[in-house]
Scaffold this active site. Structure first.
Site, PDB file in Angstrom:
ATOM      1  N   CYS B  89      -4.371  -0.510  -3.401  1.00 42.37           N
ATOM      2  CA  CYS B  89      -3.715  -1.231  -2.306  1.00 42.37           C
ATOM      3  C   CYS B  89      -4.111  -0.635  -0.951  1.00 42.37           C
ATOM      4  CB  CYS B  89      -2.199  -1.235  -2.531  1.00 42.37           C
ATOM      5  SG  CYS B  89      -1.338  -2.532  -1.621  1.00 42.37           S
ATOM      6  N   HIS B 203      -1.430  -3.005  -8.400  1.00 39.74           N
ATOM      7  CA  HIS B 203      -0.842  -1.669  -8.607  1.00 39.74           C
ATOM      8  C   HIS B 203      -0.729  -1.331 -10.096  1.00 39.74           C
ATOM      9  CE1 HIS B 203       0.621  -0.705  -4.492  1.00 39.74           C
ATOM     10  NE2 HIS B 203       0.694  -2.015  -4.357  1.00 39.74           N
ATOM     11  N   GLU B 205      -0.199   1.455 -11.369  1.00 41.49           N
ATOM     12  CA  GLU B 205       0.859   2.465 -11.583  1.00 41.49           C
ATOM     13  C   GLU B 205       2.236   1.820 -11.710  1.00 41.49           C
ATOM     14  OE1 GLU B 205      -0.234   1.619  -8.707  1.00 41.49           O
ATOM     15  OE2 GLU B 205       1.242   1.967  -7.112  1.00 41.49           O
TER      16      GLU B 205
END
Lengths: 742, 226
Positions: B89, B203, B205
């Site tokens: 990002c 993302h 994560e």
């Protein structure tokens, strides 16, 4: 002591919205004539916004205690124990007036302000909600165009602040009524997590302890904002744009991280954010809570522009600032932490034992005011109340007074109404997943849920209020809001624990508005006491009136609850095909202020049934228990638009059809809004156990249908799934983008 | 499996550093959060992650100020030495600004922030990052950005295809291309020519646990393991 005689005192008082009686009172407190700085201080501290002078009488008596409550109202935010040594810190606050004048900055700084209230308590904010009310957004009138502009600005403002802060916006509510055409409501909620024995409070004590200013520099923005919010609107109000604060979420993010780093040390005695009435309210409240005095040297306050006066320093509402009382000798270490984060930090004063606030400007005393009387002797008003006459008129109106409409037509109309349709256009502008805890996202119906990494539990929260209910019965409407927010929380398998509220009302100088306010407070008290969900924090916003038109009473309630197992969070959409749908609770034909009445007959009228707290409690207990036993696939409360809208949402969101058959004596009852009901989805295998549990609890349960198929059928209503999804997901973007020509 | 030493950068305004720490720890790796004023990264670093957020508030072009932070000099040197760097990002934006990745990220074409779970198609998996994924596979990963509209000139893009540098594209649940933010050819993630620097807007994560909606991110981040 600098004390230029004030010429034309009447003009000064009027500009500060103070009465001559207030002036006499000030003189009596000071024992002399106040100077301009002091008048500014009194004016801010005695404003409706800071002193709650109209509302205090009714706020006393809110249930605020329970074994799990660590901190109730009176601090920057409320605190409850959530187990495993962790605490949830939360509050809701309004930023209505600024948002109408300048939607982006108004909403952004509303979010910024509530976030500071949370992290000043030592908690890292982990979830935001918002409760938004707008006027008419459809059509080409100037009002509709301005309202669409407001929706876009507010949504973007909320997103810009929360997203940059890295705090997920996980849910909220949004509704539309003409009564908000001149006064939109922007209520922001935030919840933070802290260790339950590491909460910080807004106090300043210990003689000689330094008072440290940290964060952004002070400018002239927001000067007199608290006073502005304490008046009703006229056409002139848009000229007040310069009193709206400007937000800088990046600086606030630095302030958050710096404060959390500071909290790991043992340097802090107390800390408070500078919100409404800036340095004035933070310093007086911190000193007031400990019965201390304080000396402040205003020339030491970091300034954004040259030529600012002591008056301006005390009343500026520049954002992203905090006041800290620290242990003597730790000043340099504290300043070092803030400098690491590129923030200003400056020792501006110290705690004294005089009980007075003494302000200096380059060595010269510019104000000297006793602390306690300013807050404790703030006027408390006992404003006249009067039951509004409209209530008798509307009480007689029922749906039988209007021409009958086919259920199919009613279904289509309600489904595409602003209250029902999905608002992805709004919530997809909010980062709802940062911090990697979000289990129930915005748009997933009923409560929003995050898990807590530290203790494996899940926190459910829901903000609710039906202003139409509150208009026809402010007492019961407010009680319903408590029940509904708790019901939403329970639907996720969490036990509702406590509420924060944001009480938005019209002009308190209107006795009918004051009556609505008093009634709503009593409704909240009764419901919170019965449901064992105390009030731990809150906010009052009055003067939501434009050109003599007051908003509907809008007491927004945000309920917080805990589910002790993050792996058992219950969803609110259909989980699979072929499962059974059961209705919990009684349907008795309630259409007072219903969505049905509004959408089909353009009417808000009727009466509300008395709340049945026992039935509500049984419903919560049933869902929480059944979920724990693994008996449920999904659960959703039945609310506006009745069973029909509840099932329609579950179906649209899951992409799974359903067939429902009721035996209501009146076919329209699929749209009825009887309280204390829910729809649950269960496997056939679980039916017996579910029935037994319901019977044990004395809860009515009946099978009403089955999931599956490519259409939704409810008695005589039928709609293909694709059409249902198109309406549910596709309508709002069309409405809001009406001004954009592709 | 050997535990990696993952160095995660922290600029003022970064807000995904702890999510990234949490994700790599779940995979059994060691993590180190590196303050942007540090002039070097730990010598035993196996992977540098530039996490998401709003470095310097993103008040100028996203990532354009972060690239001047002291730590970035050593990250650039590390990458030029063959060290592995992942930008997520805002981290992707920073890496393009720093010249470690081709292209640039513009404002989303609808001018709004976009946050949702999004399907992604794996275009090339012959690299360290996506080696546990199959080409053509559809992943389900959160996106949350205001400036994810990837742009690159035709010539560079053609080189990127030739070198298998286009890694991920936005798609629907069936894998059909989907316009999300206006990106050239729906590109969501790329790598450099040497395939040691990776950047993506989504993302991973945030997709490590089914209770949060998806665990497809595990397969992505596991790729860095040895």
């Amino acid at each position: 002591m600098a004390n230029e005689a004030l010429e034309n005192i009447e003009e000064v008082l009027s500009a500060h919205k103070l009465s001559y009686a207030d002036y006499e009172h000030m003189k009596q407190i000071l024992g002399r004539e106040p100077n301009l700085v002091e008048i500014g201080i009194f004016s801010a501290m005695w404003s409706e916004h800071c002193s709650y002078k109209s509302s205090k009488k009714y706020l006393n008596g809110f249930p605020t205690k329970a074994p799990w409550v660590i901190q109730g109202p009176g601090e920057n935010a409320g605190v409850i124990d959530i187990g495993g040594g962790m605490a949830a810190v939360f509050k809701m606050e309004s930023h209505n007036h600024p948002s109408y004048i300048e939607p982006f900055q108004g909403a952004a700084t509303g979010v910024g302000g509530i976030l500071r209230d949370i992290f000043t308590m030592g908690a890292r904010p982990v979830a935001n909600l918002n409760s938004l009310r707008f006027g008419d957004i459809e059509g080409n009138s100037d009002t509709a165009k301005y309202q669409r502009h407001l929706v876009k600005g507010v949504v973007e403002g909320i997103g810009s602040y929360g997203n940059c802060m890295g705090v997920p916006t996980i849910g909220g509510e949004m509704s539309f009524e003409s009564c908000y055409n001149g006064n939109i409501l922007v209520n922001a909620f935030s919840l933070g997590l802290a260790k339950s024995d590491e909460i910080f409070y807004g106090k300043a004590e210990g003689i000689g302890n330094p008072v440290i200013y940290v964060g952004s520099k002070t400018g002239r923005d927001g000067l007199g904002g608290a006073v502005m919010s304490s008046d009703s609107f006229t056409e002139e109000s848009k000229k007040l744009r310069p009193t709206v604060q400007v937000g800088d979420p990046f600086t606030e993010k630095l302030l958050l991280e710096a404060c959390l780093e500071l909290f790991k040390t043992d340097y802090v005695i107390g800390i408070q954010d500078m919100g409404a009435a800036g340095l004035t309210s933070s310093s007086f409240e911190m000193a007031g809570r400990s019965g201390s005095g304080m000396v402040m040297h205003l020339d030491k306050v970091p300034a954004r522009e040259e030529g600012m006066t002591p008056y301006e320093f005390m009343l500026s509402e520049s954002q992203e600032r905090m006041l800290i009382c620290a242990k003597k000798g730790t000043e340099d270490k504290i300043i070092e932490i803030f400098h690491k984060w590129d923030l200003d930090a400056s020792v501006i004063g110290e705690v004294t034992d005089t009980g007075r606030m003494e302000l200096f400007w380059y060595g010269e005393k510019v104000a000297d005011v006793p602390v306690d009387p300013v807050s404790e002797e703030a006027p408390i008003l006992d404003r006249p109340t009067k039951r509004p006459e409209y209530l008798d008129e509307i009480a007689k109106v029922g749906i039988d007074d209007f021409e009958k409409v086919s259920n199919q037509e009613a279904f289509e109309k309600l489904l595409s109404s602003n209250d029902i349709i999905d608002k992805a256009w709004v919530y997809e502008q909010y980062d709802s997943m940062v911090q990697t805890n979000t289990q129930k996202h915005p748009g997933s119906l009923d409560a929003s849920v995050i898990r807590v990494k530290e203790n494996g539990c899940a926190i459910a929260m829901s903000s609710d209020c039906n202003p139409r209910y509150c208009y026809i019965d402010p007492f019961v409407g407010a009680a319903y809001a408590v029940m509904e927010s708790g019901r939403n929380v329970a639907m996720s398998g969490a036990t509702p624990l406590a509420i924060t509220d944001c009480l938005n009302f019209g002009n308190p100088e209107n006795p009918e508005v004051m009556w609505q306010f008093a009634q709503s407070c009593e409704g909240i008290k009764e419901a919170c006491a019965n449901m064992e969900t105390p009030v731990v924090s809150g906010n009052v916003s009055l003067y939501n009136e434009t050109n003599g038109v007051s908003i509907y009473p809008t007491p927004a309630i945000a309920m917080v609850g805990v589910n002790d197992d993050e792996n058992r969070v219950l969803g609110s959409k259909f989980a699979k095909e072929g499962s059974k749908l059961l209705l919990l609770g009684d349907t008795t034909g309630e259409f007072g202020a219903s969505l049905y009445m509004k959408e089909l007959y353009n009417t808000v009228a009727g009466t509300l049934k008395e709340p049945d707290y026992t039935a509500e409690a049984r419903l919560w207990e049933f869902v929480i228990k059944a979920n724990k036993y693994g008996l449920l696939l999904s659960a959703k409360d039945v609310n506006i638009g009745g069973i029909a809208m509840a099932v329609a949402k579950m179906s649209a969101l899951s992409g799974i059809g359903a067939e429902i058959n009721t035996n209501f004596e009146d076919k329209r009852w699929v749209f009825d809004e009887s309280q204390s009901r829910a729809i649950i989805e269960v496997d056939e295998d679980s039916l017996q156990e579910v029935a037994k549990l319901a019977m044990d609890l004395g809860l009515k349960v009946e099978a009403i249908g089955i999931t599956g198929g490519d259409s939704l059928k409810i008695d005589d209503i039928s709609m293909p799934l694709e059409e249902l999804k198109d309406i549910y997901f596709g309508t709002f973007p069309k409405k809001i983008k009406a001004d954009i020509v592709d | 499996m050997k535990s990696l030493n993952v160095s995660i950068l922290q600029f003022p305004g970064t807000n995904c550093e702890y999510d990234t720490v949490y994700a790599f720890k779940r995979l059994g790796h060691n993590t180190n959060v590196i303050w942007h004023k540090e002039e070097s990264i730990p010598a035993d670093t196996d992977l540098v992650v530039v996490p998401g957020g709003f470095s310097y508030g993103d008040y100028l072009r996203c990532g354009s100020i972060a690239k001047f932070s002291p730590v970035m000099k050593s990250v650039i040197a590390y990458a030029n030495d063959g060290g592995r760097v992942l930008g997520i990002c805002n981290g992707f934006q920073i890496l393009t600004e720093a010249g470690l990745l081709p292209g640039a990220l513009k404002r989303n074409d609808n001018l709004h922030f976009i946050s949702r779970h999004q399907h992604l198609k794996v275009v090339n998996s012959n690299n360290d990052f996506l080696k546990k994924c199959k080409e053509g596979e559809v992943l389900y990963i959160p996106i949350a950005h205001h400036d994810g509209n990837y742009f690159v000139d035709d010539e560079t893009l053609s080189d990127m295809y030739d070198n298998a540098q286009v890694l991920l594209k936005y798609c629907d649940s069936e894998g059909n291309p989907m316009v999300v933010n206006g990106s050239v050819e729906q590109i969501a993630g790329v790598c450099n020519k040497d395939k040691n620097v990776f950047g993506l807007m989504p993302h991973p994560e945030r997709a490590m646990e089914s209770i949060l909606g998806s665990k497809d991110g595990i397969r992505m981040l596991e790729g860095f393991g040895i």
